[in-house]
Design a protein around this motif. Structure first.
Motif, PDB file in Angstrom:
ATOM      1  N   VAL A 177      29.877  31.063  -8.030  1.00  0.00           N
ATOM      2  CA  VAL A 177      29.693  32.479  -8.354  1.00  0.00           C
ATOM      3  C   VAL A 177      29.924  33.341  -7.115  1.00  0.00           C
ATOM      4  N   GLU A 178      29.545  32.828  -5.930  1.00  0.00           N
ATOM      5  CA  GLU A 178      29.828  33.560  -4.699  1.00  0.00           C
ATOM      6  C   GLU A 178      31.331  33.749  -4.510  1.00  0.00           C
ATOM      7  N   ALA A 179      32.103  32.751  -4.905  1.00  0.00           N
ATOM      8  CA  ALA A 179      33.557  32.832  -4.769  1.00  0.00           C
ATOM      9  C   ALA A 179      34.186  33.673  -5.881  1.00  0.00           C
ATOM     10  N   ASN A 180      33.443  33.869  -6.979  1.00  0.00           N
ATOM     11  CA  ASN A 180      33.949  34.642  -8.124  1.00  0.00           C
ATOM     12  C   ASN A 180      32.870  35.624  -8.590  1.00  0.00           C
ATOM     13  N   PRO A 181      32.492  36.575  -7.740  1.00  0.00           N
ATOM     14  CA  PRO A 181      31.333  37.429  -8.037  1.00  0.00           C
ATOM     15  C   PRO A 181      31.501  38.292  -9.285  1.00  0.00           C
ATOM     16  N   THR A 182      32.691  38.857  -9.495  1.00  0.00           N
ATOM     17  CA  THR A 182      32.849  39.746 -10.653  1.00  0.00           C
ATOM     18  C   THR A 182      32.669  38.984 -11.959  1.00  0.00           C
ATOM     19  N   GLN A 232      29.660  48.421 -14.213  1.00  0.00           N
ATOM     20  CA  GLN A 232      30.763  47.952 -15.058  1.00  0.00           C
ATOM     21  C   GLN A 232      32.103  48.506 -14.582  1.00  0.00           C
ATOM     22  N   ASN A 233      32.119  49.804 -14.239  1.00  0.00           N
ATOM     23  CA  ASN A 233      33.358  50.424 -13.742  1.00  0.00           C
ATOM     24  C   ASN A 233      33.814  49.773 -12.433  1.00  0.00           C
ATOM     25  N   SER A 234      32.863  49.490 -11.562  1.00  0.00           N
ATOM     26  CA  SER A 234      33.216  48.854 -10.288  1.00  0.00           C
ATOM     27  C   SER A 234      33.776  47.445 -10.512  1.00  0.00           C
ATOM     28  N   LEU A 235      33.223  46.753 -11.476  1.00  0.00           N
ATOM     29  CA  LEU A 235      33.736  45.419 -11.801  1.00  0.00           C
ATOM     30  C   LEU A 235      35.148  45.505 -12.374  1.00  0.00           C
ATOM     31  N   ASP A 236      35.378  46.470 -13.274  1.00  0.00           N
ATOM     32  CA  ASP A 236      36.701  46.625 -13.873  1.00  0.00           C
ATOM     33  C   ASP A 236      37.754  46.950 -12.820  1.00  0.00           C
ATOM     34  N   GLN A 237      37.337  47.693 -11.774  1.00  0.00           N
ATOM     35  CA  GLN A 237      38.260  48.053 -10.697  1.00  0.00           C
ATOM     36  C   GLN A 237      38.301  46.992  -9.595  1.00  0.00           C
ATOM     37  N   ASN A 238      37.491  45.958  -9.761  1.00  0.00           N
ATOM     38  CA  ASN A 238      37.384  44.870  -8.770  1.00  0.00           C
ATOM     39  C   ASN A 238      37.033  45.413  -7.382  1.00  0.00           C
ATOM     40  N   ASP A 239      36.141  46.426  -7.386  1.00  0.00           N
ATOM     41  CA  ASP A 239      35.683  47.044  -6.140  1.00  0.00           C
ATOM     42  C   ASP A 239      34.442  46.275  -5.656  1.00  0.00           C
ATOM     43  N   ILE A 240      34.662  45.205  -4.900  1.00  0.00           N
ATOM     44  CA  ILE A 240      33.572  44.323  -4.473  1.00  0.00           C
ATOM     45  C   ILE A 240      32.589  45.051  -3.563  1.00  0.00           C
ATOM     46  N   PHE A 241      33.107  45.966  -2.724  1.00  0.00           N
ATOM     47  CA  PHE A 241      32.235  46.708  -1.823  1.00  0.00           C
ATOM     48  C   PHE A 241      31.236  47.549  -2.615  1.00  0.00           C
ATOM     49  N   MET A 242      31.727  48.263  -3.648  1.00  0.00           N
ATOM     50  CA  MET A 242      30.843  49.090  -4.467  1.00  0.00           C
ATOM     51  C   MET A 242      29.888  48.214  -5.290  1.00  0.00           C
ATOM     52  N   VAL A 243      30.381  47.068  -5.763  1.00  0.00           N
ATOM     53  CA  VAL A 243      29.524  46.149  -6.517  1.00  0.00           C
ATOM     54  C   VAL A 243      28.341  45.713  -5.660  1.00  0.00           C
ATOM     55  N   GLU A 244      28.620  45.384  -4.396  1.00  0.00           N
ATOM     56  CA  GLU A 244      27.555  44.966  -3.481  1.00  0.00           C
ATOM     57  C   GLU A 244      26.538  46.081  -3.269  1.00  0.00           C
ATOM     58  N   ASN A 245      27.011  47.297  -3.078  1.00  0.00           N
ATOM     59  CA  ASN A 245      26.108  48.434  -2.874  1.00  0.00           C
ATOM     60  C   ASN A 245      25.224  48.663  -4.093  1.00  0.00           C
ATOM     61  N   LEU A 246      25.823  48.567  -5.287  1.00  0.00           N
ATOM     62  CA  LEU A 246      25.057  48.778  -6.519  1.00  0.00           C
ATOM     63  C   LEU A 246      24.019  47.670  -6.712  1.00  0.00           C
ATOM     64  N   LEU A 247      24.394  46.430  -6.385  1.00  0.00           N
ATOM     65  CA  LEU A 247      23.435  45.327  -6.516  1.00  0.00           C
ATOM     66  C   LEU A 247      22.239  45.532  -5.593  1.00  0.00           C
ATOM     67  N   ARG A 248      22.508  45.971  -4.360  1.00  0.00           N
ATOM     68  CA  ARG A 248      21.405  46.217  -3.414  1.00  0.00           C
ATOM     69  C   ARG A 248      20.479  47.325  -3.909  1.00  0.00           C
ATOM     70  N   GLY A 249      21.060  48.315  -4.588  1.00  0.00           N
ATOM     71  CA  GLY A 249      20.248  49.414  -5.093  1.00  0.00           C
ATOM     72  C   GLY A 249      19.477  49.063  -6.351  1.00  0.00           C
ATOM     73  N   LEU A 250      20.002  48.129  -7.129  1.00  0.00           N
ATOM     74  CA  LEU A 250      19.383  47.788  -8.414  1.00  0.00           C
ATOM     75  C   LEU A 250      18.369  46.646  -8.315  1.00  0.00           C
ATOM     76  N   VAL A 251      18.677  45.636  -7.487  1.00  0.00           N
ATOM     77  CA  VAL A 251      17.866  44.413  -7.461  1.00  0.00           C
ATOM     78  C   VAL A 251      16.929  44.432  -6.257  1.00  0.00           C
ATOM     79  N   SER A 252      15.643  44.426  -6.536  1.00  0.00           N
ATOM     80  CA  SER A 252      14.637  44.463  -5.484  1.00  0.00           C
ATOM     81  C   SER A 252      14.713  43.208  -4.611  1.00  0.00           C
TER      82      SER A 252
END
Length: 633
Positions: free
Chosen positions: A391-396, A609-629
């Motif tokens: 999953v680390e190698a295929n995060p989206t 979802q939008n970040s995943l569709d755009q394959n924006d890994i940087f934004m995905v990481e930022n959103l995960l940090r903001g969502l998951v305690s």
């Protein structure tokens, strides 16, 4: 039986003694052949010892005096009776022909007063027939016992731990096996120690280390089905100190029905690695959401999903829907359960409708169609990507499947007013250091948020650690590495993990789901964390091998440290904050975890979802940090 015992006894004699027996047999055949030759010549039975007119005693002496030296010279006694093939028969014929030439020369061509010349021809012919017949008969009687002795000399020698019914049945099942040789029993009962059962001695377990050396034992078979896991763990520690392999039995019902074979013996009982006894399940909780209901399991072909299915059919649902995106995994679990349900109609019990469905939980239209058609009463959502490095190698893909797959099926279940929805979660969702754990925590938050607004669907989730012997777990990996001769690879010598057996985890998931009122995060009591290094060491030693190290350079299997993989951490947790609340079940607890209200959470999920569709890994990481305690990648 008596013949078998005699032949086995003969085969166990020293070679010199066996050759002496063969010579004695040939001397007897010389006597019989002379006796028969005179009968065939004169038509009456001539008493050899008292007759003087025909001088048969002289003929007997000549027969033995000529025969034995010739037979020795021709090598008949270098062979033994078990070698009765054509070479041995031809050797007997050759030796007898040489004997015949000498015998005929003396009694036919030269002649002896008082002995008919035809005796010189008749006696060698009779002797030849008797010798060849004796070799064929002896070969027939001795060849199979000899081959069995040869095979048994090459097979592993084993002791059975447990001299009760199970041990006796196991010994009987293995009595004709060429794969292992039972040489005795071990039992804790002092009254049995020293006695004999099924021809095998019963030993005191405290002498196991000495027995392993003196009896050349390669493995111990555990035949103690009634022993507690704690007691079995004590026995395993004893065996572990004796440097001998361990094998355990499958169900005793199979053994009693005569279905056991050496292939059914397990090399290692993984359950015993935990060293604690499981709590008996509550039958009311097991059947509450299943019996006479339509049940759907996602990820039905996985380790947990498959075990859930096996236990669900025991509770007699009306129908069981197997939802799986892997064709092969779906085929396997469907075939297994179909075979298990094969005798249901004959037994008079109502049939269970087994429905295999090939689909992905990330496909909304397909899931909508399936749920509308089958109308499940209970959904167990076990579908997930769980392998951390992958999953680390295929995060989206991991987030799409684990988080948004849960979102898809949970929203449709709520829309169709499915009564019960239970998510299978993981301890990696607590303060995750990897995308897999973060995606599973988001899946939990989806259910928590939906549970707060749902009036018809009861959402709950069950969080637990690693399950022993599941696909992708360290146990099958270690087992294969031990089989290959090592080394056994451990990511870090200080790493610990919570472990539970697959059946116990599935039982507790079903019971936890039955206790749900809506929105609960259930935790399973995993016991004490297990050090992976200790697990590896114990598996090696219970395979009858020694760990190779600086202190023991002559050991068999080395354990090496390869370093943490991406996203891994040294230890896992089950609780984010506070202390868990107790429930009616001693092994099930309940966490009070915070979550985001649906109206806010829905918008954040849309951004993800939008970040995943755009394959924006940087934004995905930022959103995960903001969502998951507590998420620290």
């Amino acid at each position: 039986m008596v013949i078998h015992q005699i032949t086995t006894l003969i085969l166990g004699l020293p070679r010199v003694l066996k050759r002496s027996i063969v010579m004695a047999v040939d001397i007897t055949l010389c006597f019989i052949s002379v006796y028969l030759a005179f009968y065939l010549r004169v038509g009456i039975w001539v008493p050899i010892w008292i007759s003087s007119s025909w001088r048969p005693l002289l003929v007997l002496g000549a027969s033995i005096g000529i025969g034995l030296p010739v037979f020795i010279f021709c090598g008949l006694y270098r062979e033994v009776f078990r070698h009765s093939g054509w070479p041995a028969i031809l050797a007997s014929v050759k030796a007898t022909l040489i004997y015949a030439i000498i015998f005929i020369s003396i009694f036919t061509f030269i002649g002896i007063e008082g002995v008919p010349r035809t005796i010189g021809f008749i006696q060698p012919i009779v002797l030849l027939l008797l010798i060849v017949t004796s070799r064929i008969l002896a070969g027939y009687l001795l060849r199979n016992p000899y081959r069995k002795e040869l095979r048994l000399a090459k097979v592993p020698r084993v002791l059975i731990y447990g001299a009760g019914n199970a041990g006796r049945q196991l010994a009987a099942a293995l009595s004709h096996s060429y794969e292992m040789q039972v040489i005795g029993f071990i039992d804790d009962n002092p009254q049995l120690q020293g006695s004999v059962m099924a021809g095998k001695k019963i030993y005191n377990p405290k002498f196991l280390s000495d027995l392993v050396i003196s009896l050349q034992v390669s493995s111990v078979l555990l035949a103690i089905p009634s022993a507690s896991r704690h007691r079995r763990n004590q026995i395993l520690q004893l065996v572990q100190q004796s440097r001998v392999g361990v094998q355990t039995l499958p169900g005793m019902s199979e053994l009693a029905q005569g279905k056991i074979s050496t292939q059914d013996l397990r090399s290692l009982d993984i359950d015993d690695l935990l060293g604690r006894d499981p709590v008996m399940p509550d039958p009311v909780l097991l059947g509450k959401n299943i019996t006479n209901k339509v049940v759907l399991v996602t990820g039905a072909g996985g380790s947990i999903g498959g075990e859930l299915c096996r236990q669900i059919i025991e509770q007699r649902p009306k129908a069981l829907v197997l939802l799986e995106q892997s064709e092969f995994a779906l085929y396997q679990i469907h075939q297994e359960l179909s075979h298990k349900l094969g005798g249901v109609l004959e037994s008079g019990q109502p049939a269970i409708d087994l429905i295999p469905v090939l689909a992905s939980v990330t496909n909304p239209s397909r899931i909508q169609l399936i749920l509308e058609e089958v109308r499940p009463d209970t959904i167990y959502h076990a579908a997930a990507y769980k392998h951390v490095p992958l999953v680390e190698a295929n995060p989206t893909e991991g987030i799409k499947n684990n988080t948004f797959g849960t979102l898809v099926i949970a929203k449709i279940a709520m829309q169709l007013e499915v009564p019960n929805f239970i998510l299978i979660s993981t301890d990696k969702a607590v303060r995750p250091t990897n995308v897999m754990g973060a995606s599973k925590r988001l899946a939990e938050m989806v259910l928590q948020a939906l549970a707060a607004i749902s009036t018809k669907t009861c959402f709950a989730m069950v969080r637990f650690g690693n399950v022993l012997d599941s696909s992708g777990s360290v146990v099958p990996k270690f087992r294969q590495q031990i089989k290959d001769g090592g080394p056994v690879t451990v990511t870090d010598f200080e790493m610990t993990r919570f472990f539970m057996t697959i059946p116990e985890a599935a039982q507790l998931v079903i019971q936890a789901g039955a206790m749900a009122k809506g929105g609960e995060v259930f935790l399973l009591d995993m016991g004490q964390p297990v050090k992976i290094l200790d697990l590896a060491r114990r598996m090696i030693e219970l395979s009858g091998l020694e760990v190779k190290s600086k202190d023991n350079p002559n050991g068999d299997i080395e354990i090496t440290q390869i370093g943490l993989r991406p996203g891994e951490k040294l230890y896992e947790e089950l609780l984010i904050v506070g202390n868990p609340d107790k429930t009616a079940h001693p092994r099930i607890f309940m966490a009070q975890e915070g979550f985001m209200p649906w109206n806010l959470f829905d918008k954040r999920l849309y951004e993800l979802q939008n970040s995943l569709d755009q394959n924006d890994i940087f934004m995905v990481e930022n959103l995960l940090r903001g969502l998951v305690s507590g998420y620290k990648h």
